[in-house]
Write an enzyme that holds these catalytic residues in place. Structure first.
Site, PDB file in Angstrom:
ATOM      1  N   LEU A  33      73.043  16.679 -53.957  1.00  0.00           N
ATOM      2  CA  LEU A  33      73.213  17.764 -54.832  1.00  0.00           C
ATOM      3  C   LEU A  33      74.161  19.009 -54.696  1.00  0.00           C
ATOM      4  O   LEU A  33      74.039  19.894 -55.116  1.00  0.00           O
ATOM      5  CB  LEU A  33      71.804  18.260 -55.082  1.00  0.00           C
ATOM      6  N   ASP A  58      71.784  13.604 -47.349  1.00  0.00           N
ATOM      7  CA  ASP A  58      73.160  13.665 -47.186  1.00  0.00           C
ATOM      8  C   ASP A  58      73.495  12.236 -46.542  1.00  0.00           C
ATOM      9  O   ASP A  58      73.104  11.909 -45.540  1.00  0.00           O
ATOM     10  CB  ASP A  58      73.468  14.900 -45.921  1.00  0.00           C
ATOM     11  N   PHE A  80      79.512   6.327 -54.374  1.00  0.00           N
ATOM     12  CA  PHE A  80      80.247   7.590 -55.126  1.00  0.00           C
ATOM     13  C   PHE A  80      80.358   8.982 -54.215  1.00  0.00           C
ATOM     14  O   PHE A  80      81.057   9.847 -54.301  1.00  0.00           O
ATOM     15  CB  PHE A  80      79.646   7.759 -56.252  1.00  0.00           C
ATOM     16  N   SER A 124      90.732   6.068 -55.473  1.00  0.00           N
ATOM     17  CA  SER A 124      91.343   6.859 -56.555  1.00  0.00           C
ATOM     18  C   SER A 124      92.751   6.362 -56.873  1.00  0.00           C
ATOM     19  O   SER A 124      93.554   5.865 -55.708  1.00  0.00           O
ATOM     20  CB  SER A 124      91.524   8.336 -56.254  1.00  0.00           C
ATOM     21  N   TYR A 148      92.178  14.926 -49.671  1.00  0.00           N
ATOM     22  CA  TYR A 148      91.202  14.538 -50.483  1.00  0.00           C
ATOM     23  C   TYR A 148      91.862  13.076 -50.392  1.00  0.00           C
ATOM     24  O   TYR A 148      91.233  11.982 -50.175  1.00  0.00           O
ATOM     25  CB  TYR A 148      91.174  14.944 -51.794  1.00  0.00           C
ATOM     26  N   LYS A 152      90.493   8.932 -49.146  1.00  0.00           N
ATOM     27  CA  LYS A 152      90.262   7.705 -50.055  1.00  0.00           C
ATOM     28  C   LYS A 152      91.145   6.649 -49.178  1.00  0.00           C
ATOM     29  O   LYS A 152      90.733   5.428 -49.164  1.00  0.00           O
ATOM     30  CB  LYS A 152      90.975   7.984 -51.512  1.00  0.00           C
ATOM     31  N   ASN A 197      89.577  22.421 -62.605  1.00  0.00           N
ATOM     32  CA  ASN A 197      90.967  22.226 -62.139  1.00  0.00           C
ATOM     33  C   ASN A 197      91.627  20.864 -63.037  1.00  0.00           C
ATOM     34  O   ASN A 197      92.909  20.970 -63.234  1.00  0.00           O
ATOM     35  CB  ASN A 197      90.926  21.416 -60.612  1.00  0.00           C
ATOM     36  N   LEU A 199      92.205  18.485 -66.472  1.00  0.00           N
ATOM     37  CA  LEU A 199      92.833  18.982 -67.841  1.00  0.00           C
ATOM     38  C   LEU A 199      91.924  18.812 -69.028  1.00  0.00           C
ATOM     39  O   LEU A 199      91.678  19.961 -69.571  1.00  0.00           O
ATOM     40  CB  LEU A 199      93.814  17.988 -68.140  1.00  0.00           C
ATOM     41  N   PRO A 290     102.212  22.460 -57.892  1.00  0.00           N
ATOM     42  CA  PRO A 290     102.396  21.934 -56.719  1.00  0.00           C
ATOM     43  C   PRO A 290     101.743  20.609 -56.509  1.00  0.00           C
ATOM     44  O   PRO A 290     100.533  20.703 -56.722  1.00  0.00           O
ATOM     45  CB  PRO A 290     102.411  22.896 -55.584  1.00  0.00           C
TER      46      PRO A 290
END
Ligand code: NAD
Ligand code: WQD
Length: 331
Positions: A33, A58, A80, A124, A148, A152, A197, A199, A290
């Site tokens: 959470l 965790d 996920f 991703s 990040y 992945k 962050n 759109l 950027p």
């Protein structure tokens, strides 16, 4: 099947739990959470009208994960759980490398210990870097611009090596494009902490009057109207893609793009949102952000060919469902 869904209380995980339950699977959620709320578990059960088992743990702790496997016969894992804020990953790289990579290794190890061979991983489109669009699964991965993205690419590599060394393993690496929208009930959706962050949540908050206007990051890209192009995919389509990936898993490691195959510019998305919801979204054009690339969209043919999955919901439904959730959502 009994499916362990790590990060199942999060945005994509919660929609996937519903899709799994609707497809007749049993769901065990493991989530600490850190970026979601406990109430999500009740909402998932309400929408699907089925029970789920929840462990607040965790998943980078092998000890905690072991307890689940001692108590349940797990047939497969959809992983996920992870931190996903690109900007934050630049400021706190160690948190991202630790959380995202250690959790992947812990789950892989627990799979070995308990003989669980099916694993689906959230990757991703960011791993393609600045390749030429459309992105195809066979492309060489290019360096990403942030920790990040690296987590992945590294997790993909770890799972690939494990699957090569253990031929009984069935691993699916799913590269998501830009998930947006919400469940049609309007009860669950994307609720980022603080100023968004991404759109679509920014657009919905402008429409609601929580934010004054959208800032469009650049209109001088080599795209249809100069603004950035992305492959937006309805989160429920994405959730269904996970069920298809799980149900069609075969031995070895398989990579799939989960996108629509269609690129949409920022201005096109704003226009679609205004049309779908009959509401104005004020905006201004500002400098490029950027690290952004001009265009990112999928070649989505492999998932269609091998999984029989294709995204069904169009941009207008994505905009309608995102807005419906935003209107109902109270912090
Ligand atoms: P989210 O933050 O809404 O969900 C992630 C969930 O994982 C949260 O509920 C969080 O509490 C949990 N979590 C994080 N670290 C954990 C840990 N160590 N142990 C247990 N739980 C932990 O994010 P999301 O948008 O649903 O993304 C899900 C996955 O998909 C992530 O791995 C993300 O990187 C990946 N992904 C997301 C997008 C996107 O645009 N949303 C795109 C591509 C890939
Ligand atoms: C989309 C377009 C922006 C906000 C990110 C991660 C990626 C993946 C999905 C996890 C771009 C423009 C945005 C705003 C804008 N996440 N924009 N004003 O950057 O494609 O992908 O989320 O894996 O790794 O990088 O998504 O929604 O931030 O941006 O003009 O306020 O909208 O420049 O062209 P992005 P986004």
């Amino acid at each position: 099947m009994n499916i362990l869904v790590t990060g199942g209380a999060g945005y994509i995980g919660s929609h996937t739990c519903i899709a799994l339950l609707e497809a007749g699977h049993s769901v065990i959620i493991a989530d600490n959470l850190c970026n979601s709320k406990r109430e999500m578990i009740g909402k998932i059960m309400d929408i699907a009208d089925k029970e789920v088992t929840f462990y607040e743990i965790d998943v980078s702790s092998a000890e905690a994960v072991n307890i689940i496997f001692e108590n349940y016969k797990v047939d497969g894992i959809i992983h996920f759980a992870g931190l996903k804020a690109v900007g934050e990953s630049v400021e706190k790289p160690l948190n991202y490398y630790y959380n995202n990579i250690v959790s992947t290794m812990v789950l892989a190890k627990v799979c070995q210990k308990y003989g669980v061979n099916r694993l689906v991983f959230s990757s991703s489109a960011t791993v393609y870097g600045n390749n030429k669009v459309p992105f195809v699964e066979t492309m060489d991965l290019l360096p990403t611009t942030n920790p990040y993205g690296e987590t992945k690419a590294i997790s993909e590599r770890i799972l690939t090596d494990i699957a090569i060394a253990n031929p009984a393993y069935s691993v699916s690496l799913l590269r998501y494009f830009n998930p947006v929208g919400a469940h049609e009930s309007g009860l669950i959706g994307e609720a980022p902490n603080g100023i968004p962050n991404n759109l679509m949540p920014y657009v919905t908050q402008v429409a609601k009057g929580k934010l004054e206007k959208l800032r469009i990051f650049g209109n001088d890209y080599p795209t249809v109207d100069g603004t950035g192009v992305r492959d937006y995919i309805h989160v429920v389509d994405l959730a269904e893609g996970h069920v298809a990936a799980l149900e069609n898993l075969t031995e070895g490691v398989h990579v799939y793009n989960l996108g629509t195959g269609k690129g949409t510019s920022v201005l096109e998305l704003v226009k679609a949102f205004e049309e779908a919801n009959a509401i104005e979204v004020p905006y201004e054009i500002v400098d490029r952000r950027p690290g952004d690339i001009a265009s990112c969209y999928a070649d989505a043919s492999k998932a269609k060919r091998e999984l029989g999955w294709t995204a069904k919901r169009d941009l207008l439904s994505m905009c309608r469902d995102a807005w419906q959730f935003e209107k109902k959502y109270k912090e």
